[in-house]
Scaffold this motif. Structure first.
Motif, PDB file in Angstrom:
ATOM      1  N   ILE A 146      -5.081 -37.606 -12.436  1.00 33.55           N
ATOM      2  CA  ILE A 146      -5.672 -36.211 -13.184  1.00 33.55           C
ATOM      3  C   ILE A 146      -6.953 -36.463 -13.727  1.00 33.55           C
ATOM      4  CG2 ILE A 146      -4.859 -34.494 -14.699  1.00 33.55           C
ATOM      5  CD1 ILE A 146      -1.946 -35.574 -14.159  1.00 33.55           C
ATOM      6  N   VAL A 147      -7.895 -35.674 -13.466  1.00 29.66           N
ATOM      7  CA  VAL A 147      -9.073 -35.586 -14.134  1.00 29.66           C
ATOM      8  C   VAL A 147      -9.386 -34.355 -14.497  1.00 29.66           C
ATOM      9  CG1 VAL A 147     -11.733 -36.184 -13.996  1.00 29.66           C
ATOM     10  CG2 VAL A 147     -10.082 -37.573 -12.638  1.00 29.66           C
ATOM     11  N   TYR A 148      -9.996 -34.083 -15.898  1.00 25.22           N
ATOM     12  CA  TYR A 148      -9.792 -32.729 -16.120  1.00 25.22           C
ATOM     13  C   TYR A 148     -11.080 -32.574 -17.402  1.00 25.22           C
ATOM     14  CZ  TYR A 148      -7.404 -33.994 -20.249  1.00 25.22           C
ATOM     15  OH  TYR A 148      -6.710 -34.638 -21.677  1.00 25.22           O
ATOM     16  N   PHE A 149     -11.604 -31.350 -17.395  1.00 32.62           N
ATOM     17  CA  PHE A 149     -12.631 -31.086 -18.410  1.00 32.62           C
ATOM     18  C   PHE A 149     -12.008 -30.066 -19.123  1.00 32.62           C
ATOM     19  CE2 PHE A 149     -16.140 -28.541 -20.234  1.00 32.62           C
ATOM     20  CZ  PHE A 149     -16.788 -29.388 -20.670  1.00 32.62           C
ATOM     21  N   SER A 150     -11.997 -30.038 -20.406  1.00 33.03           N
ATOM     22  CA  SER A 150     -11.440 -28.938 -21.263  1.00 33.03           C
ATOM     23  C   SER A 150     -12.479 -28.923 -22.697  1.00 33.03           C
ATOM     24  CB  SER A 150     -10.094 -29.515 -21.652  1.00 33.03           C
ATOM     25  OG  SER A 150      -9.255 -28.236 -22.329  1.00 33.03           O
ATOM     26  N   ARG A 151     -12.463 -27.875 -23.210  1.00 35.24           N
ATOM     27  CA  ARG A 151     -13.180 -27.721 -24.355  1.00 35.24           C
ATOM     28  C   ARG A 151     -12.319 -27.148 -25.460  1.00 35.24           C
ATOM     29  NH1 ARG A 151     -15.209 -23.432 -26.344  1.00 35.24           N
ATOM     30  NH2 ARG A 151     -16.452 -23.263 -27.786  1.00 35.24           N
ATOM     31  N   ALA A 152     -12.133 -27.785 -26.759  1.00 37.86           N
ATOM     32  CA  ALA A 152     -11.390 -26.891 -27.973  1.00 37.86           C
ATOM     33  C   ALA A 152     -12.382 -26.079 -28.548  1.00 37.86           C
ATOM     34  CB  ALA A 152     -11.033 -28.023 -28.799  1.00 37.86           C
ATOM     35  N   GLY A 153     -11.951 -25.627 -29.885  1.00 33.84           N
ATOM     36  CA  GLY A 153     -12.797 -24.617 -30.628  1.00 33.84           C
ATOM     37  C   GLY A 153     -12.625 -23.170 -30.001  1.00 33.84           C
ATOM     38  N   GLU A 154     -13.632 -22.310 -30.451  1.00 30.49           N
ATOM     39  CA  GLU A 154     -13.261 -20.951 -30.205  1.00 30.49           C
ATOM     40  C   GLU A 154     -13.053 -20.729 -28.653  1.00 30.49           C
ATOM     41  OE1 GLU A 154     -15.601 -18.290 -33.448  1.00 30.49           O
ATOM     42  OE2 GLU A 154     -16.428 -18.359 -31.527  1.00 30.49           O
ATOM     43  N   ASN A 155     -12.252 -19.935 -28.170  1.00 24.92           N
ATOM     44  CA  ASN A 155     -12.277 -19.699 -26.726  1.00 24.92           C
ATOM     45  C   ASN A 155     -11.951 -17.907 -26.573  1.00 24.92           C
ATOM     46  OD1 ASN A 155     -11.631 -22.125 -24.603  1.00 24.92           O
ATOM     47  ND2 ASN A 155     -11.167 -22.865 -26.757  1.00 24.92           N
ATOM     48  N   TYR A 156     -12.336 -17.462 -25.556  1.00 26.81           N
ATOM     49  CA  TYR A 156     -11.851 -16.259 -25.085  1.00 26.81           C
ATOM     50  C   TYR A 156     -10.659 -16.160 -24.604  1.00 26.81           C
ATOM     51  CZ  TYR A 156     -12.648 -11.454 -23.328  1.00 26.81           C
ATOM     52  OH  TYR A 156     -12.613 -10.271 -22.971  1.00 26.81           O
ATOM     53  N   SER A 157      -9.770 -15.140 -25.186  1.00 27.61           N
ATOM     54  CA  SER A 157      -8.471 -15.117 -24.845  1.00 27.61           C
ATOM     55  C   SER A 157      -7.888 -13.813 -24.978  1.00 27.61           C
ATOM     56  CB  SER A 157      -7.404 -16.067 -25.666  1.00 27.61           C
ATOM     57  OG  SER A 157      -6.092 -15.825 -25.423  1.00 27.61           O
ATOM     58  N   GLY A 158      -7.285 -12.867 -24.257  1.00 31.20           N
ATOM     59  CA  GLY A 158      -6.960 -11.791 -24.299  1.00 31.20           C
ATOM     60  C   GLY A 158      -7.886 -10.502 -25.111  1.00 31.20           C
ATOM     61  N   GLY A 159      -9.237 -10.793 -24.621  1.00 31.44           N
ATOM     62  CA  GLY A 159     -10.143  -9.735 -25.126  1.00 31.44           C
ATOM     63  C   GLY A 159     -10.808 -10.294 -26.456  1.00 31.44           C
ATOM     64  N   LYS A 160     -10.235 -11.110 -27.081  1.00 34.67           N
ATOM     65  CA  LYS A 160     -10.806 -11.875 -28.418  1.00 34.67           C
ATOM     66  C   LYS A 160     -11.099 -13.003 -28.242  1.00 34.67           C
ATOM     67  CE  LYS A 160      -6.216 -12.247 -29.932  1.00 34.67           C
ATOM     68  NZ  LYS A 160      -5.173 -11.507 -30.334  1.00 34.67           N
ATOM     69  N   THR A 161     -11.792 -13.693 -29.492  1.00 29.27           N
ATOM     70  CA  THR A 161     -11.888 -15.355 -29.441  1.00 29.27           C
ATOM     71  C   THR A 161     -10.867 -15.761 -30.183  1.00 29.27           C
ATOM     72  OG1 THR A 161     -13.275 -14.925 -31.176  1.00 29.27           O
ATOM     73  CG2 THR A 161     -14.411 -15.530 -28.871  1.00 29.27           C
ATOM     74  N   VAL A 162     -10.176 -16.956 -29.842  1.00 32.18           N
ATOM     75  CA  VAL A 162      -9.353 -18.006 -30.787  1.00 32.18           C
ATOM     76  C   VAL A 162      -9.694 -19.215 -30.877  1.00 32.18           C
ATOM     77  CG1 VAL A 162      -7.364 -16.204 -29.945  1.00 32.18           C
ATOM     78  CG2 VAL A 162      -7.910 -18.140 -28.526  1.00 32.18           C
ATOM     79  N   GLU A 163      -9.227 -19.714 -32.020  1.00 32.41           N
ATOM     80  CA  GLU A 163      -9.547 -21.233 -32.217  1.00 32.41           C
ATOM     81  C   GLU A 163      -8.417 -21.879 -31.629  1.00 32.41           C
ATOM     82  OE1 GLU A 163     -12.344 -24.023 -33.750  1.00 32.41           O
ATOM     83  OE2 GLU A 163     -12.443 -21.692 -34.037  1.00 32.41           O
ATOM     84  N   LEU A 164      -8.792 -23.102 -31.027  1.00 36.16           N
ATOM     85  CA  LEU A 164      -7.737 -23.944 -30.183  1.00 36.16           C
ATOM     86  C   LEU A 164      -8.305 -25.207 -30.574  1.00 36.16           C
ATOM     87  CD1 LEU A 164      -8.057 -22.704 -26.735  1.00 36.16           C
ATOM     88  CD2 LEU A 164      -6.122 -22.022 -28.285  1.00 36.16           C
ATOM     89  N   ALA A 165      -7.093 -26.055 -31.130  1.00 31.47           N
ATOM     90  CA  ALA A 165      -7.224 -27.355 -31.461  1.00 31.47           C
ATOM     91  C   ALA A 165      -7.608 -28.192 -29.923  1.00 31.47           C
ATOM     92  CB  ALA A 165      -5.922 -27.968 -32.012  1.00 31.47           C
ATOM     93  N   ILE A 166      -6.830 -27.836 -28.973  1.00 34.14           N
ATOM     94  CA  ILE A 166      -7.282 -28.657 -27.783  1.00 34.14           C
ATOM     95  C   ILE A 166      -7.377 -27.538 -26.757  1.00 34.14           C
ATOM     96  CG2 ILE A 166      -6.006 -30.717 -28.197  1.00 34.14           C
ATOM     97  CD1 ILE A 166      -3.876 -29.816 -26.257  1.00 34.14           C
ATOM     98  N   GLY A 167      -8.153 -27.709 -25.781  1.00 35.03           N
ATOM     99  CA  GLY A 167      -8.557 -26.546 -24.835  1.00 35.03           C
ATOM    100  C   GLY A 167      -7.351 -26.180 -23.977  1.00 35.03           C
ATOM    101  N   ASN A 168      -7.500 -24.996 -23.296  1.00 32.86           N
ATOM    102  CA  ASN A 168      -6.374 -24.519 -22.474  1.00 32.86           C
ATOM    103  C   ASN A 168      -6.312 -25.398 -21.316  1.00 32.86           C
ATOM    104  OD1 ASN A 168      -5.738 -22.113 -23.817  1.00 32.86           O
ATOM    105  ND2 ASN A 168      -7.704 -21.006 -23.058  1.00 32.86           N
ATOM    106  N   THR A 169      -7.423 -26.208 -20.636  1.00 33.42           N
ATOM    107  CA  THR A 169      -7.227 -26.797 -19.590  1.00 33.42           C
ATOM    108  C   THR A 169      -6.489 -28.220 -19.997  1.00 33.42           C
ATOM    109  OG1 THR A 169      -9.394 -25.795 -18.555  1.00 33.42           O
ATOM    110  CG2 THR A 169      -8.393 -27.925 -17.662  1.00 33.42           C
ATOM    111  N   GLN A 170      -6.599 -28.487 -21.059  1.00 37.99           N
ATOM    112  CA  GLN A 170      -6.042 -29.845 -21.583  1.00 37.99           C
ATOM    113  C   GLN A 170      -4.475 -29.539 -21.844  1.00 37.99           C
ATOM    114  OE1 GLN A 170      -7.538 -32.004 -24.741  1.00 37.99           O
ATOM    115  NE2 GLN A 170      -5.857 -33.289 -25.138  1.00 37.99           N
ATOM    116  N   LEU A 171      -4.115 -28.290 -22.050  1.00 35.70           N
ATOM    117  CA  LEU A 171      -2.552 -27.925 -22.170  1.00 35.70           C
ATOM    118  C   LEU A 171      -2.173 -27.830 -20.578  1.00 35.70           C
ATOM    119  CD1 LEU A 171      -2.916 -24.829 -24.454  1.00 35.70           C
ATOM    120  CD2 LEU A 171      -1.803 -27.279 -25.128  1.00 35.70           C
ATOM    121  N   ALA A 172      -2.857 -27.454 -19.645  1.00 39.80           N
ATOM    122  CA  ALA A 172      -2.086 -27.615 -18.451  1.00 39.80           C
ATOM    123  C   ALA A 172      -2.278 -28.915 -17.929  1.00 39.80           C
ATOM    124  CB  ALA A 172      -3.288 -26.645 -17.479  1.00 39.80           C
TER     125      ALA A 172
END
Length: 176
Positions: A10-36
């Motif tokens: 499994i090789v992935y790129f993910s970015r934590a910090g502010e992410n766009y979600s449901g029409g607004k920005t949310v702060e993530l400790a780990i990125g969405n792709t890392q969760l997947a």
């Protein structure tokens, strides 16, 4: 076909910090792709490698988005801090990435262009907030001639933490 976790990575790129979600920005400790990717690790037992750029992207979603768009326009290939030492021992690569401006981040293309994917199987999975896989499948096929490209999985980023059912169903489909 029997699945061998030692022959897949499994090789992935993910970015934590502010992410766009449901029409607004949310702060993530780990990125969405890392969760997947973490769900994939649990389901497959495969080893995982997280791609990181030498120069990290800013935490601000707006700043990151502007840089990502500029990189795409310029055909940039951001340098990566770490690569897997080799892909020779692997038959399959689960490739994870967020969709940025309709496709995968240019940093993922940096990774793909470094290795020979002939006779390898690529299992793309991405996170997004409305664009699905975008044109990422086409872009992967262009830089990985000779690879078998399996059906990709697009998980809405805001659903990544609860995406286990979608990931399990996708695995059942692509590993048959």
């Amino acid at each position: 076909m029997s699945f061998n976790k030692e022959k897949n990575l499994i090789v992935y790129f993910s970015r934590a910090g502010e992410n766009y979600s449901g029409g607004k920005t949310v702060e993530l400790a780990i990125g969405n792709t890392q969760l997947a990717a973490e769900i994939l690790v649990q389901q497959t037992g495969c080893e995982a490698v997280k791609l990181e750029t030498v120069n990290p992207y800013p935490d601000s979603y707006q700043e990151m988005s502007a840089i990502a768009q500029k990189e795409q326009r310029n055909g940039s290939r951001p340098r990566l801090a770490v690569y897997p030492p080799s892909l020779a021992e692997y038959e399959g690569i689960f490739l994870g990435y967020p969709i940025w401006w309709g496709t995968l981040p240019m940093a993922v293309l940096t990774f793909l262009e470094k290795f020979d994917f002939h006779n390898k199987t690529i299992y793309p999975f991405c996170t997004h907030e409305g664009s699905g896989l975008g044109r990422s499948m086409k872009d992967i096929a262009l830089v990985c001639p000779g690879a078998e490209l399996k059906e990709g999985l697009a998980v809405r980023g805001s659903d990544a933490a609860s995406g286990q059912t979608a990931i399990v169903n996708w695995l059942d489909k692509v590993l048959r």
